[in-house]
Design a protein around this motif. Structure first.
Motif, PDB file in Angstrom:
ATOM      1  N   LEU A  93       2.272  -1.745  -4.983  1.00  0.00           N
ATOM      2  CA  LEU A  93       1.900  -2.776  -4.011  1.00  0.00           C
ATOM      3  C   LEU A  93       2.971  -2.940  -2.948  1.00  0.00           C
ATOM      4  CD1 LEU A  93       0.180  -5.643  -6.020  1.00  0.00           C
ATOM      5  CD2 LEU A  93      -0.851  -3.873  -4.603  1.00  0.00           C
ATOM      6  N   GLU A  94       4.226  -2.808  -3.332  1.00  0.00           N
ATOM      7  CA  GLU A  94       5.304  -2.911  -2.341  1.00  0.00           C
ATOM      8  C   GLU A  94       5.225  -1.752  -1.350  1.00  0.00           C
ATOM      9  OE1 GLU A  94       8.930  -3.124  -4.507  1.00  0.00           O
ATOM     10  OE2 GLU A  94       8.430  -5.020  -5.509  1.00  0.00           O
ATOM     11  N   ALA A  95       4.972  -0.546  -1.856  1.00  0.00           N
ATOM     12  CA  ALA A  95       4.843   0.611  -0.973  1.00  0.00           C
ATOM     13  C   ALA A  95       3.621   0.477  -0.068  1.00  0.00           C
ATOM     14  CB  ALA A  95       4.764   1.892  -1.791  1.00  0.00           C
ATOM     15  N   ALA A  96       2.510  -0.018  -0.630  1.00  0.00           N
ATOM     16  CA  ALA A  96       1.306  -0.219   0.172  1.00  0.00           C
ATOM     17  C   ALA A  96       1.544  -1.261   1.257  1.00  0.00           C
ATOM     18  CB  ALA A  96       0.149  -0.644  -0.728  1.00  0.00           C
ATOM     19  N   ALA A  97       2.262  -2.324   0.918  1.00  0.00           N
ATOM     20  CA  ALA A  97       2.560  -3.358   1.916  1.00  0.00           C
ATOM     21  C   ALA A  97       3.409  -2.796   3.048  1.00  0.00           C
ATOM     22  CB  ALA A  97       3.260  -4.537   1.239  1.00  0.00           C
ATOM     23  N   ARG A  98       4.358  -1.938   2.725  1.00  0.00           N
ATOM     24  CA  ARG A  98       5.177  -1.317   3.779  1.00  0.00           C
ATOM     25  C   ARG A  98       4.305  -0.456   4.689  1.00  0.00           C
ATOM     26  NH1 ARG A  98       8.851  -0.654  -0.578  1.00  0.00           N
ATOM     27  NH2 ARG A  98       8.220   1.531  -0.861  1.00  0.00           N
ATOM     28  N   ALA A  99       3.371   0.279   4.092  1.00  0.00           N
ATOM     29  CA  ALA A  99       2.481   1.122   4.902  1.00  0.00           C
ATOM     30  C   ALA A  99       1.626   0.276   5.830  1.00  0.00           C
ATOM     31  CB  ALA A  99       1.599   1.969   3.989  1.00  0.00           C
ATOM     32  N   VAL A 100       1.080  -0.818   5.309  1.00  0.00           N
ATOM     33  CA  VAL A 100       0.243  -1.705   6.123  1.00  0.00           C
ATOM     34  C   VAL A 100       1.056  -2.315   7.260  1.00  0.00           C
ATOM     35  CG1 VAL A 100      -0.975  -3.918   6.085  1.00  0.00           C
ATOM     36  CG2 VAL A 100      -1.435  -2.212   4.321  1.00  0.00           C
ATOM     37  N   ARG A 101       2.254  -2.785   6.942  1.00  0.00           N
ATOM     38  CA  ARG A 101       3.086  -3.409   7.981  1.00  0.00           C
ATOM     39  C   ARG A 101       3.512  -2.412   9.049  1.00  0.00           C
ATOM     40  NH1 ARG A 101       5.775  -6.028   3.168  1.00  0.00           N
ATOM     41  NH2 ARG A 101       4.759  -8.077   2.967  1.00  0.00           N
ATOM     42  N   SER A 102       3.569  -1.138   8.685  1.00  0.00           N
ATOM     43  CA  SER A 102       3.918  -0.106   9.663  1.00  0.00           C
ATOM     44  C   SER A 102       2.731   0.254  10.559  1.00  0.00           C
ATOM     45  CB  SER A 102       4.420   1.154   8.949  1.00  0.00           C
ATOM     46  OG  SER A 102       3.332   1.871   8.348  1.00  0.00           O
ATOM     47  N   GLY A 103       1.549  -0.285  10.220  1.00  0.00           N
ATOM     48  CA  GLY A 103       0.356  -0.023  11.013  1.00  0.00           C
ATOM     49  C   GLY A 103      -0.584   0.995  10.416  1.00  0.00           C
ATOM     50  N   ARG A 104      -0.266   1.526   9.238  1.00  0.00           N
ATOM     51  CA  ARG A 104      -1.115   2.542   8.634  1.00  0.00           C
ATOM     52  C   ARG A 104      -2.208   1.892   7.790  1.00  0.00           C
ATOM     53  NH1 ARG A 104       0.476   7.960   5.090  1.00  0.00           N
ATOM     54  NH2 ARG A 104      -1.599   8.891   5.287  1.00  0.00           N
ATOM     55  N   HIS A 105      -3.379   2.477   7.817  1.00  0.00           N
ATOM     56  CA  HIS A 105      -4.449   2.040   6.923  1.00  0.00           C
ATOM     57  C   HIS A 105      -4.144   2.479   5.491  1.00  0.00           C
ATOM     58  CE1 HIS A 105      -6.710   0.833  10.364  1.00  0.00           C
ATOM     59  NE2 HIS A 105      -6.959   2.063  10.790  1.00  0.00           N
ATOM     60  N   VAL A 106      -4.682   1.720   4.534  1.00  0.00           N
ATOM     61  CA  VAL A 106      -4.481   1.999   3.116  1.00  0.00           C
ATOM     62  C   VAL A 106      -5.836   1.990   2.421  1.00  0.00           C
ATOM     63  CG1 VAL A 106      -3.575   1.014   0.971  1.00  0.00           C
ATOM     64  CG2 VAL A 106      -2.118   1.138   2.993  1.00  0.00           C
ATOM     65  N   LEU A 107      -6.018   2.878   1.457  1.00  0.00           N
ATOM     66  CA  LEU A 107      -7.226   2.905   0.626  1.00  0.00           C
ATOM     67  C   LEU A 107      -6.842   2.578  -0.806  1.00  0.00           C
ATOM     68  CD1 LEU A 107     -10.199   3.580  -0.055  1.00  0.00           C
ATOM     69  CD2 LEU A 107      -9.502   5.995  -0.217  1.00  0.00           C
ATOM     70  N   ILE A 108      -7.523   1.587  -1.369  1.00  0.00           N
ATOM     71  CA  ILE A 108      -7.213   1.146  -2.724  1.00  0.00           C
ATOM     72  C   ILE A 108      -8.497   1.099  -3.551  1.00  0.00           C
ATOM     73  CG2 ILE A 108      -7.438  -1.313  -2.113  1.00  0.00           C
ATOM     74  CD1 ILE A 108      -5.182  -1.918  -4.087  1.00  0.00           C
ATOM     75  N   TYR A 109      -8.365   1.402  -4.832  1.00  0.00           N
ATOM     76  CA  TYR A 109      -9.479   1.284  -5.777  1.00  0.00           C
ATOM     77  C   TYR A 109      -9.166   0.102  -6.688  1.00  0.00           C
ATOM     78  CZ  TYR A 109     -11.391   5.706  -4.218  1.00  0.00           C
ATOM     79  OH  TYR A 109     -11.948   6.700  -3.453  1.00  0.00           O
ATOM     80  N   ALA A 110      -9.808  -1.033  -6.420  1.00  0.00           N
ATOM     81  CA  ALA A 110      -9.437  -2.272  -7.101  1.00  0.00           C
ATOM     82  C   ALA A 110      -9.909  -2.342  -8.537  1.00  0.00           C
ATOM     83  CB  ALA A 110      -9.975  -3.471  -6.312  1.00  0.00           C
ATOM     84  N   GLU A 111     -10.834  -1.460  -8.944  1.00  0.00           N
ATOM     85  CA  GLU A 111     -11.276  -1.452 -10.343  1.00  0.00           C
ATOM     86  C   GLU A 111     -10.215  -0.871 -11.265  1.00  0.00           C
ATOM     87  OE1 GLU A 111     -15.730  -0.174 -10.478  1.00  0.00           O
ATOM     88  OE2 GLU A 111     -14.909   0.388  -8.524  1.00  0.00           O
TER      89      GLU A 111
END
Length: 219
Positions: A93-111
């Motif tokens: 989640l920390e890595a995903a948050a960094r990607a989002v804040r950098s402007g990159r889209h993220v794909l997650i599977y919440a199941e």
């Protein structure tokens, strides 16, 4: 690289169609969340997202990084390993948050993973884990629901059946569909945000299932 490879190879295995609810680009640093019912569905989703100009960083099980060639491709593409059930689980989640804040889209599977059932039909998404809601709350990112159907016609059941499904898919040409919903802001609160995201993905999955000619079961 993964998105490009999926876009090139997937048409060889099935007939992919894509629909979306909004035109134009998605908000910078959006979080795309898709239903997960097959080992093949990431290929559908990545190919579909590439058609609408999105090449996201994918959160995927860390074991894939140990697969020769694939692991190197994941690392080079800036994708995010998820170490489930370990002390490092929060790192994703920390890595995903960094990607989002950098402007990159993220794909997650919440199941958290595909279902254990063996049949080839699709069914409603399983309950979501809370990581998506926490990522949205931490970043303020827009969440885009994605529903896919038909992936289980490519790969489902035992390992042997999955291999057989992929090998015969070029002859069978199963119908595959991905529906991309509108970006939304999740409500505050982990429980409320999780429930809202699940409802949105369930609705997108139902649209996809009908488009692919799959029975709509469950939910």
């Amino acid at each position: 690289m993964l998105s490009r490879t999926a876009a090139v190879l997937l048409p060889l295995f099935g007939r992919l169609t894509v629909t979306r609810e909004t035109d134009g680009p998605f908000p910078t640093g959006s979080v795309f969340v898709a239903n997960h019912d097959s080992m093949a569905d990431p290929a559908l989703v990545l190919a579909a997202l590439r058609r609408v100009g999105v090449t996201p960083a994918v959160l995927a099980t860390a074991g894939l990084w140990r697969v020769p060639v694939l692991g190197r491709a994941l690392a080079r593409g800036g994708h995010v390993p998820v170490h489930r059930g370990s002390a490092r689980a929060a790192d994703a989640l920390e890595a995903a948050a960094r990607a989002v804040r950098s402007g990159r889209h993220v794909l997650i599977y919440a199941e958290g993973g595909p279902p254990s059932r063996r049949d080839a039909g699709c069914a409603a998404p399983l309950p979501f884990r809370t990581g998506l809601a926490r990522l949205s709350a931490a970043t303020g990112a827009a969440v885009v629901p994605v529903g896919q159907a038909g992936a289980r016609r490519l790969a489902s059941g035992t390992a042997a059946k999955q291999v057989a499904g992929v090998l015969t898919a070029p002859l069978r040409r199963p119908r595959l569909h991905v529906h991309i919903g509108s970006p939304v802001r999740l409500p505050p609160g982990t429980e409320s945000g999780t429930e809202t995201a699940h409802r949105m993905v369930d609705a997108a999955w139902r649209r996809a299932a009908r488009a692919a000619g799959e029975p709509v079961r469950g939910g």
